[in-house]
Write a protein that holds these residues in place. Structure first.
Motif, PDB file in Angstrom:
ATOM      1  N   ALA A 105       0.809  -1.218   0.000  1.00  0.00           N
ATOM      2  CA  ALA A 105       0.000   0.000   0.000  1.00  0.00           C
ATOM      3  C   ALA A 105       0.841   1.266   0.000  1.00  0.00           C
ATOM      4  O   ALA A 105       0.480   2.268  -0.638  1.00  0.00           O
ATOM      5  CB  ALA A 105      -0.941  -0.004   1.207  1.00  0.00           C
ATOM      6  N   THR A 106       1.983   1.247   0.697  1.00  0.00           N
ATOM      7  CA  THR A 106       2.791   2.463   0.804  1.00  0.00           C
ATOM      8  C   THR A 106       3.376   2.899  -0.532  1.00  0.00           C
ATOM      9  O   THR A 106       3.855   4.025  -0.655  1.00  0.00           O
ATOM     10  CB  THR A 106       3.929   2.263   1.821  1.00  0.00           C
ATOM     11  OG1 THR A 106       4.648   1.059   1.498  1.00  0.00           O
ATOM     12  CG2 THR A 106       3.380   2.130   3.237  1.00  0.00           C
ATOM     13  N   THR A 107       3.316   2.026  -1.521  1.00  0.00           N
ATOM     14  CA  THR A 107       3.750   2.401  -2.869  1.00  0.00           C
ATOM     15  C   THR A 107       2.756   3.363  -3.509  1.00  0.00           C
ATOM     16  O   THR A 107       3.102   4.088  -4.444  1.00  0.00           O
ATOM     17  CB  THR A 107       3.890   1.145  -3.752  1.00  0.00           C
ATOM     18  OG1 THR A 107       4.701   0.181  -3.072  1.00  0.00           O
ATOM     19  CG2 THR A 107       4.523   1.468  -5.099  1.00  0.00           C
ATOM     20  N   TRP A 117      -1.630   4.534   5.773  1.00  0.00           N
ATOM     21  CA  TRP A 117      -1.684   4.887   7.200  1.00  0.00           C
ATOM     22  C   TRP A 117      -1.600   3.639   8.070  1.00  0.00           C
ATOM     23  O   TRP A 117      -0.878   3.621   9.072  1.00  0.00           O
ATOM     24  CB  TRP A 117      -2.981   5.650   7.484  1.00  0.00           C
ATOM     25  CG  TRP A 117      -3.191   5.988   8.923  1.00  0.00           C
ATOM     26  CD1 TRP A 117      -2.537   6.941   9.654  1.00  0.00           C
ATOM     27  CD2 TRP A 117      -4.115   5.371   9.826  1.00  0.00           C
ATOM     28  NE1 TRP A 117      -3.004   6.956  10.951  1.00  0.00           N
ATOM     29  CE2 TRP A 117      -3.973   6.002  11.083  1.00  0.00           C
ATOM     30  CE3 TRP A 117      -5.067   4.359   9.683  1.00  0.00           C
ATOM     31  CZ2 TRP A 117      -4.736   5.648  12.186  1.00  0.00           C
ATOM     32  CZ3 TRP A 117      -5.823   3.999  10.781  1.00  0.00           C
ATOM     33  CH2 TRP A 117      -5.663   4.629  12.016  1.00  0.00           C
ATOM     34  N   LEU A 118      -2.289   2.583   7.684  1.00  0.00           N
ATOM     35  CA  LEU A 118      -2.286   1.348   8.467  1.00  0.00           C
ATOM     36  C   LEU A 118      -0.901   0.715   8.550  1.00  0.00           C
ATOM     37  O   LEU A 118      -0.635  -0.077   9.465  1.00  0.00           O
ATOM     38  CB  LEU A 118      -3.270   0.347   7.864  1.00  0.00           C
ATOM     39  CG  LEU A 118      -4.754   0.640   8.064  1.00  0.00           C
ATOM     40  CD1 LEU A 118      -5.593  -0.306   7.208  1.00  0.00           C
ATOM     41  CD2 LEU A 118      -5.153   0.536   9.530  1.00  0.00           C
ATOM     42  N   SER A 119      -0.015   1.059   7.630  1.00  0.00           N
ATOM     43  CA  SER A 119       1.335   0.485   7.673  1.00  0.00           C
ATOM     44  C   SER A 119       2.038   0.836   8.969  1.00  0.00           C
ATOM     45  O   SER A 119       2.936   0.110   9.411  1.00  0.00           O
ATOM     46  CB  SER A 119       2.164   0.961   6.473  1.00  0.00           C
ATOM     47  OG  SER A 119       2.465   2.349   6.573  1.00  0.00           O
ATOM     48  N   GLY A 120       1.619   1.925   9.608  1.00  0.00           N
ATOM     49  CA  GLY A 120       2.202   2.293  10.899  1.00  0.00           C
ATOM     50  C   GLY A 120       1.955   1.251  11.973  1.00  0.00           C
ATOM     51  O   GLY A 120       2.698   1.188  12.969  1.00  0.00           O
ATOM     52  N   LEU A 121       0.927   0.420  11.792  1.00  0.00           N
ATOM     53  CA  LEU A 121       0.643  -0.639  12.756  1.00  0.00           C
ATOM     54  C   LEU A 121       1.714  -1.722  12.743  1.00  0.00           C
ATOM     55  O   LEU A 121       1.726  -2.587  13.617  1.00  0.00           O
ATOM     56  CB  LEU A 121      -0.728  -1.251  12.472  1.00  0.00           C
ATOM     57  CG  LEU A 121      -1.927  -0.318  12.665  1.00  0.00           C
ATOM     58  CD1 LEU A 121      -3.208  -0.984  12.195  1.00  0.00           C
ATOM     59  CD2 LEU A 121      -2.050   0.116  14.115  1.00  0.00           C
ATOM     60  N   GLY A 193      10.910   3.041   4.180  1.00  0.00           N
ATOM     61  CA  GLY A 193       9.750   3.902   4.356  1.00  0.00           C
ATOM     62  C   GLY A 193       9.724   4.543   5.727  1.00  0.00           C
ATOM     63  O   GLY A 193      10.576   4.277   6.586  1.00  0.00           O
ATOM     64  N   GLU A 194       8.722   5.373   5.944  1.00  0.00           N
ATOM     65  CA  GLU A 194       8.669   6.208   7.139  1.00  0.00           C
ATOM     66  C   GLU A 194       8.671   5.412   8.434  1.00  0.00           C
ATOM     67  O   GLU A 194       9.327   5.792   9.407  1.00  0.00           O
ATOM     68  CB  GLU A 194       7.423   7.097   7.080  1.00  0.00           C
ATOM     69  CG  GLU A 194       7.321   8.079   8.245  1.00  0.00           C
ATOM     70  CD  GLU A 194       6.097   8.972   8.137  1.00  0.00           C
ATOM     71  OE1 GLU A 194       5.974   9.906   8.948  1.00  0.00           O
ATOM     72  OE2 GLU A 194       5.264   8.727   7.240  1.00  0.00           O
ATOM     73  N   SER A 258       1.485  -7.187   3.112  1.00  0.00           N
ATOM     74  CA  SER A 258       1.722  -7.468   1.696  1.00  0.00           C
ATOM     75  C   SER A 258       0.411  -8.032   1.170  1.00  0.00           C
ATOM     76  O   SER A 258      -0.041  -9.083   1.628  1.00  0.00           O
ATOM     77  CB  SER A 258       2.852  -8.480   1.524  1.00  0.00           C
ATOM     78  OG  SER A 258       4.043  -8.008   2.109  1.00  0.00           O
ATOM     79  N   THR A 259      -0.217  -7.342   0.228  1.00  0.00           N
ATOM     80  CA  THR A 259      -1.612  -7.597  -0.094  1.00  0.00           C
ATOM     81  C   THR A 259      -1.792  -8.124  -1.511  1.00  0.00           C
ATOM     82  O   THR A 259      -1.377  -7.484  -2.483  1.00  0.00           O
ATOM     83  CB  THR A 259      -2.427  -6.292   0.075  1.00  0.00           C
ATOM     84  OG1 THR A 259      -2.217  -5.781   1.394  1.00  0.00           O
ATOM     85  CG2 THR A 259      -3.904  -6.538  -0.141  1.00  0.00           C
ATOM     86  N   TRP A 260      -2.444  -9.278  -1.622  1.00  0.00           N
ATOM     87  CA  TRP A 260      -2.805  -9.840  -2.928  1.00  0.00           C
ATOM     88  C   TRP A 260      -4.220  -9.403  -3.267  1.00  0.00           C
ATOM     89  O   TRP A 260      -5.139  -9.513  -2.444  1.00  0.00           O
ATOM     90  CB  TRP A 260      -2.708 -11.363  -2.909  1.00  0.00           C
ATOM     91  CG  TRP A 260      -1.286 -11.826  -2.985  1.00  0.00           C
ATOM     92  CD1 TRP A 260      -0.442 -12.096  -1.947  1.00  0.00           C
ATOM     93  CD2 TRP A 260      -0.531 -12.057  -4.182  1.00  0.00           C
ATOM     94  NE1 TRP A 260       0.795 -12.478  -2.423  1.00  0.00           N
ATOM     95  CE2 TRP A 260       0.762 -12.467  -3.790  1.00  0.00           C
ATOM     96  CE3 TRP A 260      -0.831 -11.962  -5.538  1.00  0.00           C
ATOM     97  CZ2 TRP A 260       1.764 -12.774  -4.706  1.00  0.00           C
ATOM     98  CZ3 TRP A 260       0.164 -12.272  -6.460  1.00  0.00           C
ATOM     99  CH2 TRP A 260       1.449 -12.678  -6.042  1.00  0.00           C
TER     100      TRP A 260
END
Length: 406
Positions: A105-107, A117-121, A193-194, A258-260
């Motif tokens: 998603a962060t791409t 935003w959820l990547s922060g989890l 990434g951040e 990592s999302t399919w």
């Protein structure tokens, strides 16, 4: 927020039409199968080939679907960015260049602000490989299927989430020893990434932007001193043991999802019986990826434990600082939530509760959270090949996956 807690409470009691995980036909399966039009679906994976963790699991997923549909649904695979690369996959699957693809998603921060935003989890982890992969993976998949703001965001891009998984914690692989904050100060470090950059900077490191495929040469030539990545890169992918022999196991965030995905139009063209089968198989594929991560990390662990090509460092001073930064970042996540997230603190709290729930489930299976000292880390690596997540997955499947079927 997601309704996961309520769903899980009744999941084992949910009566489901559709199919069993073994592909047994239920009800009027023959009618829909007779009417199903043959088609070939294109799958695009930028991350590797059919021998890699994702690729091998997805090939088994394809085979199950082909068998279940009596050969009416078959697949054409495009590995290692041969059709779509990491930045092309979202528009490519959205527009039908491929039918199925892998997305980080962060791409796509503009198209997927909620997912970004959820990547922060990813900071809500222990550093213990089994728990971060399996408990983090379970919470990630629950979130991916039930959090409306996220599923709506993907649907707006003509995508349906098939499944998502979480990686082990990221650590540091370095060209020089780092045992203290003084050693870390100013070290040139590649970050993805951040969520990782913020931890590196809290340790006093200087982050550098460098394409992933240039990291090996960057370490070799001194462009960077360290790379924030899973330790499995010592033996897979970049094979970094030759140029970054210092393993610094300070806990950085995991890649949370990592999302399919599948093209939404394609998904909606399937009958409910096939959708349910794909849902079950997608969850089972996530489980296979969890187990695959453990196998890959075990291979790295053997190299690390041997102590001949790689040296492990005591990170007690670094670990405290990193943990404090991750906790602070999680506490501040609500302030940066996109407008589509109506109660961000509830999202964060429930996700952390689900990670803890599945961590406790693993503890009940006999897998204790690994301490972050060198001896405990090496011992945990040595035991990864003996980890069997099948019983744990049965619990996840009965409590959650079955509740998601029509």
């Amino acid at each position: 927020m997601t309704g996961v807690t309520a769903i899980v409470a009744v999941g084992a009691l949910t009566a489901c039409a559709g199919t069993s995980g073994g592909g047994e036909e239920v009800g009027s399966a023959e009618a829909w199968l007779d009417e199903l039009e043959p088609r070939v679906l294109k799958l695009a994976d930028f991350s590797g080939d059919q021998t890699a963790n994702f690729g091998a699991a997805m090939v088994e997923w394809e085979e199950a679907i082909t068998e279940f549909t009596d050969g009416k649904i078959t697949f054409e695979n495009y590995w290692s960015s041969s059709l779509l690369n990491a930045t092309d996959t979202l528009p490519g699957v959205r527009d039908g260049v491929a039918d199925i693809g892998l997305i980080i998603a962060t791409t796509y921060p503009q198209e997927l602000p909620v997912g970004t935003w959820l990547s922060g989890l990813g900071g809500a982890l222990s550093g213990s490989t089994v728990h971060d992969v399996a408990a983090g993976g379970a919470a990630s998949l629950e979130n991916s299927w039930t959090f409306d703001a996220l599923t709506d965001e993907y649907a707006a891009n003509n995508l349906k989430i098939l499944q998502s998984t979480s990686t082990p914690a990221y650590n540091l692989l370095c060209t020089k020893p780092i045992d203290s904050l003084a050693d870390a100060a100013g070290a040139l470090t590649r970050s993805s990434g951040e969520v990782w950059t913020n931890t590196a900077e809290a340790l006093g490191m200087t982050t550098v932007s460098l394409p992933f495929n240039e990291a090996y040469e960057g370490l070799q030539r001194g462009v960077i001193d360290c790379m924030i990545i899973n330790p499995n890169q010592y033996v897979s992918g970049l094979i970094l043991k030759d140029v970054a022999p210092e393993y610094v196991p300070v806990t950085f965030a995991q890649l949370q999802a990592s999302t399919w995905v599948i093209n939404l139009d394609v998904w909606e063209s399937f009958p409910p019986e096939l959708q349910d089968f794909i849902t079950e198989e997608s969850a089972r594929t996530a489980y296979k990826i969890w187990q695959g991560y453990l196998d890959i990390e075990a291979g790295a662990g053997e190299v690390i434990a041997a102590g001949e090509e790689v040296r492990t460092h005591d990170v007690s001073e670094l670990e405290d600082m990193a943990a404090a930064q991750r906790a602070k970042a999680l506490e501040g996540m609500a302030e940066s939530a996109p407008a589509a997230v109506s109660d961000p603190q509830a999202v964060i709290d429930e996700y952390r509760e689900r990670v803890q729930y599945w961590t406790d489930a693993l503890t009940e299976e006999g897998y204790e959270v690994t301490a972050r000292d060198p001896d405990a880390i090496l011992e945990a690596f040595a035991g990864l090949r003996d980890v069997d997540l099948s019983g744990y997955y049965e619990k996840f499947e009965s409590e959650f996956v079955q509740s998601q079927l029509k």
